[in-house]
Write a protein that holds these residues in place. Structure first.
Motif, PDB file in Angstrom:
ATOM      1  N   PRO A 117       0.820  -1.227   0.000  1.00  0.00           N
ATOM      2  CA  PRO A 117       0.000   0.000   0.000  1.00  0.00           C
ATOM      3  C   PRO A 117       0.852   1.275   0.000  1.00  0.00           C
ATOM      4  O   PRO A 117       0.458   2.290  -0.575  1.00  0.00           O
ATOM      5  N   LYS A 118       2.042   1.235   0.622  1.00  0.00           N
ATOM      6  CA  LYS A 118       2.847   2.463   0.664  1.00  0.00           C
ATOM      7  C   LYS A 118       3.393   2.853  -0.708  1.00  0.00           C
ATOM      8  O   LYS A 118       3.886   3.967  -0.889  1.00  0.00           O
ATOM      9  N   GLU A 119       3.296   1.957  -1.693  1.00  0.00           N
ATOM     10  CA  GLU A 119       3.704   2.307  -3.055  1.00  0.00           C
ATOM     11  C   GLU A 119       2.610   3.061  -3.829  1.00  0.00           C
ATOM     12  O   GLU A 119       2.818   3.445  -4.970  1.00  0.00           O
ATOM     13  N   VAL A 120       1.456   3.230  -3.180  1.00  0.00           N
ATOM     14  CA  VAL A 120       0.323   3.894  -3.845  1.00  0.00           C
ATOM     15  C   VAL A 120       0.358   5.396  -3.530  1.00  0.00           C
ATOM     16  O   VAL A 120       0.382   5.775  -2.364  1.00  0.00           O
ATOM     17  N   ILE A 121       0.357   6.250  -4.567  1.00  0.00           N
ATOM     18  CA  ILE A 121       0.409   7.692  -4.276  1.00  0.00           C
ATOM     19  C   ILE A 121      -0.941   8.223  -3.825  1.00  0.00           C
ATOM     20  O   ILE A 121      -1.015   9.238  -3.145  1.00  0.00           O
ATOM     21  N   GLY A 122      -2.013   7.546  -4.196  1.00  0.00           N
ATOM     22  CA  GLY A 122      -3.306   8.024  -3.737  1.00  0.00           C
ATOM     23  C   GLY A 122      -4.454   7.251  -4.351  1.00  0.00           C
ATOM     24  O   GLY A 122      -4.275   6.440  -5.263  1.00  0.00           O
ATOM     25  N   ILE A 123      -5.631   7.531  -3.809  1.00  0.00           N
ATOM     26  CA  ILE A 123      -6.863   6.894  -4.260  1.00  0.00           C
ATOM     27  C   ILE A 123      -7.830   8.010  -4.660  1.00  0.00           C
ATOM     28  O   ILE A 123      -8.043   8.955  -3.898  1.00  0.00           O
ATOM     29  N   GLY A 124      -8.391   7.898  -5.874  1.00  0.00           N
ATOM     30  CA  GLY A 124      -9.359   8.897  -6.341  1.00  0.00           C
ATOM     31  C   GLY A 124     -10.693   8.225  -6.588  1.00  0.00           C
ATOM     32  O   GLY A 124     -10.764   7.238  -7.312  1.00  0.00           O
ATOM     33  N   ILE A 125     -11.745   8.768  -5.984  1.00  0.00           N
ATOM     34  CA  ILE A 125     -13.056   8.132  -6.107  1.00  0.00           C
ATOM     35  C   ILE A 125     -14.084   9.101  -6.677  1.00  0.00           C
ATOM     36  O   ILE A 125     -14.150  10.261  -6.281  1.00  0.00           O
ATOM     37  N   GLY A 126     -14.868   8.590  -7.623  1.00  0.00           N
ATOM     38  CA  GLY A 126     -15.937   9.383  -8.237  1.00  0.00           C
ATOM     39  C   GLY A 126     -17.280   8.733  -7.991  1.00  0.00           C
ATOM     40  O   GLY A 126     -17.395   7.514  -7.957  1.00  0.00           O
ATOM     41  N   ALA A 127     -18.295   9.564  -7.790  1.00  0.00           N
ATOM     42  CA  ALA A 127     -19.658   9.061  -7.592  1.00  0.00           C
ATOM     43  C   ALA A 127     -20.626   9.993  -8.294  1.00  0.00           C
ATOM     44  O   ALA A 127     -20.338  11.174  -8.483  1.00  0.00           O
TER      45      ALA A 127
END
Ligand SMILES: [Zn+2]
Length: 314
Positions: free
Chosen positions: A60-70
């Protein structure tokens, strides 16, 4: 150390997640039914599961971020107001909850706004900085890039381009107001017009294209040469064109991208749109706008989530 971005899309009846590299190359994807009727907390759990599935074998620390759309109005904290397809939702901040669970920077936005970001970074709008994205399907939504930046408004509710009033006493929109573009040109409004014309005795093969008459069956009948279907698609194109004239005068975009199911009608829709724009703009200087199909198809929301993260990543 950073290698991955995660996009999540809550549109329709499915929760979809994707993991890409920093260039948007798709590495993993997952999909779960939203089961919206089970309530907000249960949906949040399934969002966690969808994210875990695309994180498999990745730190998980290799992930720069999470973007969510709704869908529907959503603020930057991922609070959805009055979600149209999520009943029993409650006061849930999606960004807070996802950040708590995964400890990664998390960003949220309206899915049509994110779609505009996605097309700007990865799709048919990569070479322009003034862009309008419009989706024409069960509703009409959109996103606006102005001067290279997503136009959000004071609280993030801007760019509801399907809810511009075109006929003050027109048909009632899904939002309850009369004469909005969405009530004149969305898939359901095209279907409603088809049903009415058939009831009046119009001759057409539309009924042969599905067990019920929908925007999709009218679109398919139009492509197969049915004249009534083509007329109804052209009428939708006329109103979309009028809506775009308003946007062109206000925003002066260089390019307008149109996606969503009804855009599958191709030139049967795009030609009347372009004609209407040419006829109704106030001056020839506005005629240079390019009106084209969007490029990212069903993944546009997911890639928009990825693009949103990259926008925040310096
Ligand atoms: Zn409306």
């Amino acid at each position: 150390m950073f290698r991955w971005v995660i996009g999540v899309d809550l549109g329709g009846t499915q929760i979809r997640a994707i993991r890409t590299d920093l260039g948007g190359e798709k590495m993993a994807r997952s999909q779960l039914p939203t089961e919206a009727a089970s309530g907000g907390e249960a949906v949040v759990e399934r969002i966690f599961t969808a994210i875990e599935e695309v994180l498999e074998k990745v730190e998980p620390k290799e992930v720069i971020g999470i973007g969510i759309g709704a869908p529907g109005p959503m603020d930057g904290d991922g609070r959805i107001y009055d979600p149209p397809n999520l009943t029993e939702w409650g006061d849930i901040s999606l960004t807070e909850r996802i950040h708590e669970r995964f400890d990664r920077p998390t960003f949220a936005g309206n899915d049509a706004n994110l779609a505009a970001l996605g097309e700007h970074r990865f799709g048919a709008g990569q070479d322009v900085d003034d862009l309008v994205y419009m989706t024409v399907s069960t509703g009409i939504g959109g996103g606006i890039i102005s001067g290279g930046r997503l136009l959000l408004g004071a609280r993030g509710y801007a760019a509801e381009i399907g809810h511009q009033t075109l006929i003050a006493e027109g048909p009632i929109c899904g939002c309850g107001q009369p004469g909005h573009l969405e009530a004149l040109a969305s898939g359901p409004s095209i279907a409603r017009n088809a049903v009415q014309r058939l009831a009046e005795g119009a001759s057409s093969t539309i009924a042969d294209f599905g067990h019920e008459i929908t925007g999709k069956s009218v679109t398919e009948a139009a492509k197969a040469g049915d004249e009534l279907a083509q007329e109804l698609i052209a009428k939708a194109g006329f109103y979309i064109g009028l809506g775009l004239v308003n946007l062109i005068h206000i925003l002066e975009p260089q390019r307008i991208l149109i996606g969503g199911g009804v855009s599958q009608a191709g030139d049967l829709l795009f030609e009347p749109i372009r004609e209407t724009v040419l006829q109704h703009v106030m001056s020839p200087i506005y005629r240079e706008v390019e009106i084209q199909p969007a490029a990212l198809g069903a993944d546009v929301g997911l890639m928009g989530g990825v693009a949103l993260v990259l926008t925040h990543h310096k």
